[in-house]
Design an enzyme around this catalytic site. Structure first.
Site, PDB file in Angstrom:
ATOM      1  N   ARG A 174      29.256  36.565  91.888  1.00 25.49           N
ATOM      2  CA  ARG A 174      29.780  37.532  92.853  1.00 25.49           C
ATOM      3  C   ARG A 174      28.694  37.821  93.879  1.00 25.49           C
ATOM      4  O   ARG A 174      27.552  38.068  93.495  1.00 25.49           O
ATOM      5  CB  ARG A 174      30.155  38.841  92.163  1.00 25.49           C
ATOM      6  CG  ARG A 174      31.365  38.688  91.279  1.00 25.49           C
ATOM      7  CD  ARG A 174      31.775  40.030  90.711  1.00 25.49           C
ATOM      8  NE  ARG A 174      32.795  39.815  89.702  1.00 25.49           N
ATOM      9  CZ  ARG A 174      33.017  40.623  88.681  1.00 25.49           C
ATOM     10  NH1 ARG A 174      32.288  41.711  88.548  1.00 25.49           N
ATOM     11  NH2 ARG A 174      33.957  40.359  87.817  1.00 25.49           N
ATOM     12  N   ARG A 246      35.361  28.148  65.807  1.00 28.83           N
ATOM     13  CA  ARG A 246      34.069  28.790  65.606  1.00 28.83           C
ATOM     14  C   ARG A 246      34.323  30.126  64.931  1.00 28.83           C
ATOM     15  O   ARG A 246      35.319  30.797  65.207  1.00 28.83           O
ATOM     16  CB  ARG A 246      33.366  29.034  66.953  1.00 28.83           C
ATOM     17  CG  ARG A 246      33.042  27.775  67.703  1.00 28.83           C
ATOM     18  CD  ARG A 246      31.920  26.970  67.100  1.00 28.83           C
ATOM     19  NE  ARG A 246      30.615  27.561  67.375  1.00 28.83           N
ATOM     20  CZ  ARG A 246      29.495  27.108  66.829  1.00 28.83           C
ATOM     21  NH1 ARG A 246      29.526  26.096  65.956  1.00 28.83           N
ATOM     22  NH2 ARG A 246      28.335  27.670  67.115  1.00 28.83           N
ATOM     23  N   GLU A 297      25.486  39.296  66.822  1.00 26.75           N
ATOM     24  CA  GLU A 297      26.577  38.334  66.664  1.00 26.75           C
ATOM     25  C   GLU A 297      26.034  36.908  66.629  1.00 26.75           C
ATOM     26  O   GLU A 297      25.353  36.478  67.556  1.00 26.75           O
ATOM     27  CB  GLU A 297      27.494  38.510  67.888  1.00 26.75           C
ATOM     28  CG  GLU A 297      28.942  38.436  67.579  1.00 26.75           C
ATOM     29  CD  GLU A 297      29.790  38.846  68.776  1.00 26.75           C
ATOM     30  OE1 GLU A 297      29.878  40.061  69.060  1.00 26.75           O
ATOM     31  OE2 GLU A 297      30.357  37.963  69.426  1.00 26.75           O
ATOM     32  N   ASP A 347      43.762  36.564  75.279  1.00 28.91           N
ATOM     33  CA  ASP A 347      43.394  37.975  75.371  1.00 28.91           C
ATOM     34  C   ASP A 347      44.556  38.827  74.859  1.00 28.91           C
ATOM     35  O   ASP A 347      45.697  38.352  74.778  1.00 28.91           O
ATOM     36  CB  ASP A 347      43.059  38.343  76.820  1.00 28.91           C
ATOM     37  CG  ASP A 347      41.596  38.058  77.152  1.00 28.91           C
ATOM     38  OD1 ASP A 347      40.766  38.146  76.231  1.00 28.91           O
ATOM     39  OD2 ASP A 347      41.290  37.761  78.316  1.00 28.91           O
TER      40      ASP A 347
END
Ligand SMILES: Cc1cc2nc3c(=O)[nH]c(=O)nc-3n(C[C@H](O)[C@H](O)[C@H](O)COP(=O)(O)OP(=O)(O)OC[C@H]3O[C@@H](n4cnc5c(N)ncnc54)[C@H](O)[C@@H]3O)c2cc1C
Length: 380
Positions: A174, A246, A297, A347
């Site tokens: 951006r 995964r 994580e 999502d």
């Protein structure tokens, strides 16, 4: 009619609710001791709302889905602002004007930065085939090495030069100071967590919910039709081998105060074994907690006993997927749905949208005395 819905994540819950509201009876069976699937949230001993299978932020441009979720949850405004550690320094993600100026030690305005990055990007790559080529073509070697190479290798367990270009679809840059991670119109987190919202979706007199029940495809013949949100390959008893996923290991640490001052910090260097640290109380900025809880994580290949998180979808998996899809297309009495049932990353907003569409398609098939189809979405 009487339906069986396997799985009580967003997919199963939304399908069950729509069928129940249309006057049908629905058995929902979930193998875990809780509803919510991978969006499961619960209060931790610290009082913090824990996103057990990894943090979830709801974001969407789909007005109807945003209205739908608000029927079942108070959605608190939340903006995801991610930071990244690379080479011992901390930056803002997604890569924006602040990141570029910090990284290169410059004070560019938007057009200067655009020109500068265009000069770094590799224009000789015309038709990128791999993730690495795609990234080099978009951002050039410095930003690629700092923010993408190590992180991607840790996330997927494969060198970026072996991953398909399709993983990095859009220009991840951006040229302004917008550091909102998601570019969607609506963004928020349910005040009481996702599991409370999904419990409410499932709270209907025509729904019979049982937890701790693993449904095997062989047992699943008690209903007029089945909606399967479990793994596609499991339905076929892994006849063509396992579809690769995964999985994630979450290392939990509890301490006092504020651990990192932000909900998500990514660790981009290959030498750091984890991909990110998430601090869960920052996903509920409307709450106050003196203690804190973090997840480190770690990503690795998913074994048969692990929780499947991200479908790998390399070309060998896609060949196997096509075999399963062919078998599924000629199956009767079952509709495959959700992220596991269609072997795609979805999502939450897309999951809800697809579940609503699946229920609508199935109900209109039934109205015209036909059987619901195995798929209502392009699952390829
Ligand atoms: C780490 C991570 C972070 C994410 N973050 C976000 C985010 O920030 N924003 C966002 O929009 N999305 C996010 N997602 C995606 C989100 O998790 C999915 O959209 C959502 O979980 C999909 O719901 P589902 O019902 O299709 O699948 P699931 O949630 O996986 O539900 C399927 C359910 O079926 C059950 N089941 C499977 N087989 C059987 C069986 N044989 N018998 C009985 N039950 C069975 C499972 O136990 C599970 O509960 C994230 C995903 C991951 C992995």
């Amino acid at each position: 009619m009487h339906f069986l819905v396997v799985g009580a994540g967003f997919s199963g819950a939304v399908i069950a609710r729509e069928l129940a509201q249309a006057g049908h009876t629905v058995e929902v069976r979930e193998r875990r001791p809780y509803v919510g699937g991978n969006c499961y949230t619960r209060r931790h001993g610290t009082g913090v709302m824990l996103h057990v299978h990894g943090p979830h932020i709801f974001h969407t441009d789909d007005e109807a889905v945003w209205t739908y979720i608000q029927r079942f949850a108070v959605m608190r405004p939340y903006v995801n602002r991610v930071k990244a550690v690379s080479g011992g320094r901390i930056y803002s993600l997604p890569i924006n004007l602040h990141t570029i100026n910090q990284f290169f030690g410059t004070t560019f305005n938007p057009s200067q930065a655009r020109e500068f990055i265009q000069a770094r990007a590799d224009a000789s790559i015309k038709d990128p085939q791999t993730f690495e080529e795609q990234a080099l073509k978009f951002v050039g070697p410095e930003l690629y090495r700092a923010f993408f190479a190590g992180y991607t290798a840790k996330q997927w367990g494969v060198a970026p030069s072996l991953l398909p270009a399709s993983i990095l679809k859009r220009l991840p840059l951006r040229f302004n100071y917008d550091d909102n991670y998601f570019a969607h119109r609506y963004q928020g987190i349910p005040e009481e967590g996702y599991t409370a919202a999904i419990e409410r979706i499932l709270d209907h007199p025509n729904i019979d919910l049982k937890l701790d029940v693993e449904v095997s495809p062989r047992q699943a013949d008690s209903a007029d039709h089945i909606f399967w949100t479990g793994p596609l390959d499991a339905w076929f008893d892994y006849a063509y081998g396992r579809l690769a996923y995964r999985t994630l290991d979450f290392e939990t640490e509890v301490s006092q105060g504020d651990f990192q001052g932000n909900a998500v910090i990514n660790y981009c260097d290959a030498e750091v074994p984890y991909t990110r640290i998430t601090e869960h109380k920052h996903f509920a900025p409307w709450e106050q907690h003196s203690n804190t809880l973090i997840y480190r994580e770690y990503s690795r290949d998913c074994g048969p006993a692990d929780t499947p998180y991200y479908p790998v979808r390399l070309s060998s998996d896609m060949q196997r997927l096509n075999q399963y899809l062919q078998s599924a297309t000629s199956s009767n009495g079952v509709t495959f749905a959700g992220r596991l049932g269609t072997y795609r990353y979805l999502d939450m907003d897309v999951t809800i949208r697809e579940a609503l569409d699946i229920a609508t398609g199935a109900l209109s098939a039934i109205e015209s005395n036909q059987s619901p189809l195995p798929f209502y979405v392009n699952s390829g």
